[in-house]
Motif scaffolding. Structure first.
Motif, PDB file in Angstrom:
ATOM      1  N   CYS B 115       0.671  -1.346   0.064  1.00  0.00           N
ATOM      2  CA  CYS B 115      -0.069  -0.005   0.007  1.00  0.00           C
ATOM      3  C   CYS B 115       0.930   1.231   0.041  1.00  0.00           C
ATOM      4  N   LEU B 116       2.124   1.319   0.636  1.00  0.00           N
ATOM      5  CA  LEU B 116       2.832   2.297   0.785  1.00  0.00           C
ATOM      6  C   LEU B 116       3.384   2.537  -0.768  1.00  0.00           C
ATOM      7  N   LYS B 117       3.505   1.609  -1.515  1.00  0.00           N
ATOM      8  CA  LYS B 117       4.135   1.810  -2.914  1.00  0.00           C
ATOM      9  C   LYS B 117       3.141   2.296  -3.769  1.00  0.00           C
ATOM     10  N   ILE B 118       1.771   1.979  -3.621  1.00  0.00           N
ATOM     11  CA  ILE B 118       0.643   2.583  -4.230  1.00  0.00           C
ATOM     12  C   ILE B 118       0.476   4.196  -3.954  1.00  0.00           C
ATOM     13  N   ILE B 119       0.523   4.285  -2.665  1.00  0.00           N
ATOM     14  CA  ILE B 119       0.599   5.771  -2.231  1.00  0.00           C
ATOM     15  C   ILE B 119       1.534   6.682  -2.721  1.00  0.00           C
ATOM     16  N   GLY B 120       2.965   6.088  -2.688  1.00  0.00           N
ATOM     17  CA  GLY B 120       3.998   6.859  -3.367  1.00  0.00           C
ATOM     18  C   GLY B 120       3.974   7.123  -4.769  1.00  0.00           C
ATOM     19  N   GLU B 121       3.397   6.001  -5.522  1.00  0.00           N
ATOM     20  CA  GLU B 121       3.418   6.091  -7.010  1.00  0.00           C
ATOM     21  C   GLU B 121       2.364   7.245  -7.454  1.00  0.00           C
ATOM     22  N   ALA B 122       1.308   6.942  -6.514  1.00  0.00           N
ATOM     23  CA  ALA B 122      -0.025   7.739  -6.833  1.00  0.00           C
ATOM     24  C   ALA B 122       0.295   9.367  -6.585  1.00  0.00           C
ATOM     25  N   LEU B 123       0.943   9.502  -5.279  1.00  0.00           N
ATOM     26  CA  LEU B 123       1.071  11.016  -5.101  1.00  0.00           C
ATOM     27  C   LEU B 123       2.072  11.502  -5.905  1.00  0.00           C
ATOM     28  N   ASP B 124       3.111  10.610  -6.431  1.00  0.00           N
ATOM     29  CA  ASP B 124       4.082  11.291  -7.180  1.00  0.00           C
ATOM     30  C   ASP B 124       3.418  11.623  -8.656  1.00  0.00           C
ATOM     31  N   ARG B 125       2.518  10.781  -8.922  1.00  0.00           N
ATOM     32  CA  ARG B 125       1.925  10.987 -10.656  1.00  0.00           C
ATOM     33  C   ARG B 125       0.929  12.100 -10.214  1.00  0.00           C
ATOM     34  N   ALA B 126       0.302  12.271  -9.378  1.00  0.00           N
ATOM     35  CA  ALA B 126      -0.466  13.464  -8.838  1.00  0.00           C
ATOM     36  C   ALA B 126       0.202  14.768  -9.089  1.00  0.00           C
ATOM     37  N   LYS B 127       1.304  14.777  -8.425  1.00  0.00           N
ATOM     38  CA  LYS B 127       2.283  15.907  -8.381  1.00  0.00           C
ATOM     39  C   LYS B 127       2.515  16.244  -9.564  1.00  0.00           C
ATOM     40  N   SER B 128       2.949  15.149 -10.737  1.00  0.00           N
ATOM     41  CA  SER B 128       3.572  15.610 -11.906  1.00  0.00           C
ATOM     42  C   SER B 128       2.500  15.899 -12.929  1.00  0.00           C
ATOM     43  N   GLU B 135      -8.742  12.646  -7.459  1.00  0.00           N
ATOM     44  CA  GLU B 135      -8.316  12.093  -8.735  1.00  0.00           C
ATOM     45  C   GLU B 135      -7.620  11.151  -8.679  1.00  0.00           C
ATOM     46  N   ALA B 136      -6.411  11.390  -7.859  1.00  0.00           N
ATOM     47  CA  ALA B 136      -5.338  10.291  -8.088  1.00  0.00           C
ATOM     48  C   ALA B 136      -5.857   8.962  -7.477  1.00  0.00           C
ATOM     49  N   ALA B 137      -6.708   8.969  -6.199  1.00  0.00           N
ATOM     50  CA  ALA B 137      -7.366   7.820  -5.787  1.00  0.00           C
ATOM     51  C   ALA B 137      -8.276   7.242  -6.434  1.00  0.00           C
ATOM     52  N   ASP B 138      -9.252   7.938  -7.250  1.00  0.00           N
ATOM     53  CA  ASP B 138     -10.059   7.384  -8.040  1.00  0.00           C
ATOM     54  C   ASP B 138      -9.172   6.955  -9.267  1.00  0.00           C
ATOM     55  N   GLN B 139      -8.275   7.373  -9.558  1.00  0.00           N
ATOM     56  CA  GLN B 139      -7.454   6.456 -10.956  1.00  0.00           C
ATOM     57  C   GLN B 139      -7.023   5.236 -10.366  1.00  0.00           C
ATOM     58  N   VAL B 140      -6.565   5.256  -9.125  1.00  0.00           N
ATOM     59  CA  VAL B 140      -6.041   3.901  -8.509  1.00  0.00           C
ATOM     60  C   VAL B 140      -7.223   3.019  -8.441  1.00  0.00           C
ATOM     61  N   ALA B 141      -8.398   3.498  -7.989  1.00  0.00           N
ATOM     62  CA  ALA B 141      -9.782   2.594  -7.579  1.00  0.00           C
ATOM     63  C   ALA B 141     -10.117   1.928  -9.143  1.00  0.00           C
ATOM     64  N   ARG B 142     -10.213   2.761 -10.063  1.00  0.00           N
ATOM     65  CA  ARG B 142     -10.509   2.348 -11.422  1.00  0.00           C
ATOM     66  C   ARG B 142      -9.727   1.496 -12.051  1.00  0.00           C
ATOM     67  N   ASP B 143      -8.292   1.662 -11.855  1.00  0.00           N
ATOM     68  CA  ASP B 143      -7.340   0.712 -12.290  1.00  0.00           C
ATOM     69  C   ASP B 143      -7.496  -0.728 -11.774  1.00  0.00           C
ATOM     70  N   ALA B 144      -7.802  -0.622 -10.536  1.00  0.00           N
ATOM     71  CA  ALA B 144      -7.961  -1.893  -9.703  1.00  0.00           C
ATOM     72  C   ALA B 144      -9.007  -2.656 -10.374  1.00  0.00           C
ATOM     73  N   ALA B 145     -10.168  -1.802 -10.224  1.00  0.00           N
ATOM     74  CA  ALA B 145     -11.478  -2.413 -10.842  1.00  0.00           C
ATOM     75  C   ALA B 145     -11.299  -2.757 -12.259  1.00  0.00           C
ATOM     76  N   ALA B 146     -10.469  -2.310 -13.151  1.00  0.00           N
ATOM     77  CA  ALA B 146     -10.260  -2.550 -14.594  1.00  0.00           C
ATOM     78  C   ALA B 146      -9.572  -3.950 -14.454  1.00  0.00           C
ATOM     79  N   THR B 147      -8.426  -4.071 -13.992  1.00  0.00           N
ATOM     80  CA  THR B 147      -7.436  -5.048 -13.561  1.00  0.00           C
ATOM     81  C   THR B 147      -7.904  -6.329 -12.720  1.00  0.00           C
TER      82      THR B 147
END
Lengths: 269, 269, 269, 269
Positions: B115-128, B135-147
């Motif tokens: 979960c720490l990896k997911i947080i770090g990657e999502a927050l880095d992506r959100a920043k960039s 929005e970042a959280a929603d994207q992670v949830a959508r990706d998890a749902a899709a896969t």
């Protein structure tokens, strides 16, 4: 499908330590959420074993013991084992920590357990034989001298005097928690000096005296060492992964076995 | 005697954590004897990783995390592994504890790290990408749902709401230490409910959010779980040795392979 | 007494490998007593996985693989970990062997597994895309060059040419058991030489090619390494206990962290 | 940078087992490539320990022992520990195998070692005291009866007569390799029946007798069990990963500790 009738029943696994249901967890009857708010981890370590919250003095001694053993650098056998596994295994940090734990055997980190056994046996004997603590300690030292066995808890390969020993014994006295266990290891240090040679009490000896007075069985001498040391192993693991490259561990090797020789018929026989 | 020239040199093993000499030991430059007098073990866990003494609020969160994961009864995989080894191995308690540590892999106790990896990657992506946390959280949830991948830190096999999660998030806020990590896991719980199904954040998810805000790398998500759980495994080990008999572990077994058959010539061929 | 209803049921643990009753044991349906009389251990290793007795050629390859990996001296990470635990733990030889097994991760002894995955994926892709083996190998080499990733199974830190590799590939051909797996690793060695630099196939690469042709899944690349290496670790353990003294392992240590500093008020905050 | 002078030197790690250089590897002086062509793994297991190629009869006994212990189904403690770790840890198969090895302690799989010690001590005493084998065996049985200690190598929780025992003793006699070790365990089985109660010799007892006659030290009683059993653990690991889902292990749990109770002031004190 056939099933093994000898293995068919399964009794529930009993515990008196932790209970949980759909909405709560309790350690020895205390709500974990409340403990998270009001207690320290050292208190919970004590609670899990003893079933009660420690006094402030007892908590201080547990904290002091856990801190004393938390790390001893990359040269301790547990750290060498942990780092060696870590360099060959970057996917499974738990494998490296477990290898470090496995190095905590009899010769490294096991002195607390062994010394607690000696304390318990000597004090039981002193009670049944009407010996004083000093006499009981003297007998243990004489026996060790006669059988030329090393006494666990005395001597250290790097420290001539171990500051952790001095501090732990002082804390036990200040908190008025030094009892026969502490008295005995102090008497044993003196007797060892008289009967064998000056060997300073190491931190394992002091921990054993204090844990005896806190009412722990010998096994806890090793278990509490493991809890504390796993913290240091974890910090070193992050350092290893961060600063070092995989497969870096190299030890110099010397082969002194037979020279190359042919596989001849008679030998295969 | 021949020695292997490729292995002949040995660089010193570096560390910036612990130093010791004949008379002293220092963790990150702090005298261990002083730490034993004035600090708690949770502070030292923080110190070993971060190189500084934590504030009172940071210490509270470390204590709360260590307490939260300290034990979960004999049914947790780490406890099953520990107790199974203990019943067959009464001489080496470290072997039983190590087996328990080995069970802390990806599926049990490894969610904090993941979960720490997911947080770090999502927050880095959100920043960039200029995304909001939601929005970042929603994207992670959508990706998890899709896969159709399980999100570590959400859902639990025994607790519908985990009181440890609630308490840990509250403590982080009360201590004014809840930052983007905590905000993100809260947002992710909401997004998971919207995009997949209501899955309560478990204690691993809350720990991941808090550890992120305390500046720890993902690896510590697993390592701090191990430090805490080793305390519970130790208490259970004493209970196992004390209350149970050797070799008591029996599981029901069902064989569904081939029936007995002869070793015939053609097959040996 | 309360019991956890969520944990109350226990399905039998299924297996199709070994059955036993009061008077007999059968591996995959074959009577163990008969196997003890007529078979070799290598045959049984094959049988346990594949459910049939191997041909003479298949048995020769399993023997050759187990022999090839049985030992590599005290400098291999698994041996360093095993011996380090052994020096601190003389009571529990299983702890030392387990530590050695734990070092068999991704970087040491894990190349067989990783290379088997690459073979499987490349050959599947070749089939679906109509590539030749040489084209598939070239693509893997080009991808590795582009991403600068090390290809498992190629290169070795001590051997410029590994005699075990040559022998194993020859045996596979002589026994007419070399198929697409062996062909692929040979093609990959050539492609690596063309696209990256000359990197001799090591024994892990050869084992992967052969195990693929023998029908084993990637996991067996690591498991068969463990079976073989445990033999060498055991022999080294006897040597360690016999020839060396406890706590002999010393590594040179260099501390490069902060100098001693006082625990001042502001920092405790 | 300061380095610890006490740790600065590093003696090479000696071995008389395996040597290697840039182009070759030798076990006890024999070229590994040649062994791969001409020998079986059981021969190499013998060679690594004894420094010579075994005779055909010796090889048969090593194969028979390795086969006898290779697997005993999912209910053996080593398999329970391995599968429990495997269900929580899908990334690190070596962690699961290591947990299985750790369960091979004193009560499970350790009887060979313990029985070898008893054989060695009894035969040494018989020689020095001029006892016959039958007298020495009778004394061991009487001592065990008097101290009510279980004799390792006798009795089994599932088998009333163990076919592996019968077969192994027969093979030793057929190969004319049954010596005082085998004679002694047979005499001990009789003495146990006379002095305690009928307890059939189990496979560990038979292995101990045979290994004694093959010249192995007690430690090998456990080590050879580990080599063989790791094969079965590996096959079961593939089965676990293939047929079962993660986190499937559930044991029924019963809590019998204190009921929920408040954390009151006096107790925190």
């Amino acid at each position: 499908v056939s099933s093994n009738p000898a293995d068919a029943s399964l009794d529930p696994w009993r515990t008196a330590i932790t209970n949980s249901d759909d909405t709560g967890i309790w350690y020895r009857g205390y709500d974990v959420a409340t403990l998270m708010r009001t207690s320290s981890f050292a208190e919970v370590v004590f609670l899990l074993h003893h079933g009660r919250i420690p006094t402030a003095g007892e908590r201080r001694l547990i904290d002091a013991i856990l801190i004393a053993v938390a790390d001893h650098g990359p040269g301790a056998p547990s750290a060498v084992a942990m780092r060696t596994v870590a360099t060959g295994n970057r996917q499974a940090p738990e494998a490296a920590i477990a290898a470090g734990v496995l190095a905590i055997g009899d010769a490294h980190g096991g002195a607390g357990l062994a010394c607690l056994k000696i304390i318990g046996e000597a004090l039981d004997r002193a009670k049944s034989d009407g010996q004083s603590l000093a006499e009981a300690a003297d007998q243990v030292a004489r026996d060790a001298a006669a059988t030329r066995r090393r006494l666990p808890g005395f001597g250290h390969r790097t420290h001539s005097t171990d500051p952790r020993t001095v501090t732990l014994l002082q804390l036990a006295r200040e908190e008025r928690l030094a009892g026969p266990g502490v008295e005995f290891v102090v008497a044993l240090e003196r007797a060892v000096g008289d009967r064998i040679k000056p060997l300073p009490m190491n931190v394992d000896g002091a921990i054993a005296g204090v844990l005896y007075d806190l009412g722990f069985p010998p096994l806890v001498g090793k278990l509490i060492f493991i809890v504390g040391r796993v913290a240091g192993l974890g910090a070193q693991l992050v350092e290893e992964y961060t600063r070092e490259r995989p497969m870096r561990v190299k030890v110099p090797v010397a082969y002194d076995g037979p020279a190359p020789r042919p596989l001849t018929e008679p030998e295969i026989a």
